[in-house]
Design an enzyme around this catalytic site. Structure first.
Site, PDB file in Angstrom:
ATOM      1  N   ASP A  41       0.815  -1.344   0.067  1.00  0.00           N
ATOM      2  CA  ASP A  41       0.051  -0.366  -0.535  1.00  0.00           C
ATOM      3  C   ASP A  41       0.857   1.426  -0.010  1.00  0.00           C
ATOM      4  OD1 ASP A  41      -1.786  -2.317   0.319  1.00  0.00           O
ATOM      5  OD2 ASP A  41      -2.423  -1.461   2.510  1.00  0.00           O
ATOM      6  N   LYS A  42       0.673   2.422  -0.770  1.00  0.00           N
ATOM      7  CA  LYS A  42       0.806   3.732  -0.679  1.00  0.00           C
ATOM      8  C   LYS A  42       1.616   3.539   0.757  1.00  0.00           C
ATOM      9  CE  LYS A  42       0.199   8.481  -1.772  1.00  0.00           C
ATOM     10  NZ  LYS A  42      -0.463   9.334  -2.023  1.00  0.00           N
TER      11      LYS A  42
END
Length: 332
Positions: free
Chosen positions: A142-143
């Site tokens: 995830d970012k």
């Protein structure tokens, strides 16, 4: 028009007795946003038993719904000179220690500044099996999740590593800080995950979703939070975050799944959650030799962990994950 969970091409669906209106039925069945499903219907790409219907039409049980999803519009990925921390590299593979805040591959809203842009900027080969926008990407983070991410430089390596990932032979363990306290020192969450039908930007535990299992081991219990080691057995989008939220203990700092409050209690920076891919083990795709890599907690997570642990905690002379036994191989 293609998005996560949907592939271009022809999809045939059969409506059940409890099928929702056509746009929602298509969106849910193919993991699309409702807006995308409505657009497909409006542009004549959805047929119900060979005929066109409105988005509000409710398919009858047994009716066959055919959806044609066009291929995504090609958009060149630009090479960018973005510094990367490389934890391992040879002719076949490389492992990036990804910083929080970096998106892995280009997508609407993030066409530049991604890991793939940075990999292209380094030059050298990357596997092309994932297409131009996902060259070399074997799995994602995830970012706002930091840590170790495996990249294939050759198509052969990508195939071997992809198969190993499917067999669950690649070990990925994450350090997580969760709000509250688990009932015991070990917890397995085995709940299927799919897009949240009420909010397509989120994932959720959904009975009809894809199987997902995460093992959690509590390494330390502090006043307000637990330090956990999470072992992924599957790789669903947002899996650890969704599973912890589903048992009432969301990841600290996770604004999407209910863990964003109380940042000041443990000095977490904004737009950051406490999730770090710290331990990666795999067999080399060419030689079969074992490869084991570890990633230190980023400074902002060390600060947060020290704050959670209390005034007597000090990690100036030791790696906090080592201190709490993160790398002890005692998972089931």
């Amino acid at each position: 028009m293609s998005e996560a969970g949907a592939t271009s091409g022809r999809h045939e669906l059969v409506a059940t007795a409890d099928a929702a209106r056509l746009d929602l039925f298509v969106a849910t069945s193919l993991d699309l946003s409702r807006t995308t499903a409505a657009t497909l219907i409006a542009t004549g790409r959805v047929h119900v038993d060979g005929r066109l219907e409105r988005a509000s039409y409710r398919p009858a049980a047994g009716e066959r719904v055919v959806v044609e999803i066009p291929p995504p519009i090609a958009r060149p990925v630009v090479a960018e000179a973005i510094p990367l921390v490389i934890a391992y590299e040879d002719e076949e593979v490389l492992v990036v220690d990804k910083p929080a805040g970096m998106v892995v591959h280009p997508a609407p809203g993030n066409w530049s500044g991604t890991l793939v842009n940075a990999l292209k900027g380094r030059g050298g080969p990357l596997s092309e099996l994932g297409g131009d926008e996902r060259e070399g990407i074997v799995h994602r983070l995830d970012k706002e999740t930091s840590g170790l991410l495996l990249v294939a430089k050759t198509d052969r390596a990508h195939r071997v590593l992809g198969a190993a990932m499917a067999r669950r032979d690649i070990v990925r363990r994450y350090a997580a800080l969760s709000w509250g306290h688990l009932d015991g020192d070990r917890l397995t969450v085995d709940k299927p995950i799919a897009r949240d039908p009420r909010d397509r930007k989120r994932m959720a535990v959904v009975n009809t979703g894809r199987a997902a299992r995460t093992d959690f081991v509590r390494l330390a219990r502090f006043d307000a939070v637990d330090l956990l080691r999470a072992h992924l057995h599957t790789g669903r989008t947002h899996q650890i975050r969704v599973h912890l939220s589903s048992v009432g203990h969301p990841v600290v700092g996770d604004d999407t799944y209910g863990g964003g409050g109380g940042r000041r209690l443990i000095t977490m920076p904004p737009k950051r959650h406490f999730l770090h891919a710290a331990w990666l083990r795999f067999r080399h795709p060419a030689t079969g030799a074992p490869v084991e890599l570890r990633s230190l907690l980023p400074p902002e997570l060390v600060t947060a962990l020290a704050s959670a642990a209390g005034p007597d905690a000090s990690f100036t002379d030791t790696d906090p994950l080592e201190h709490f036994g993160f790398f002890t191989d005692d998972d089931p």
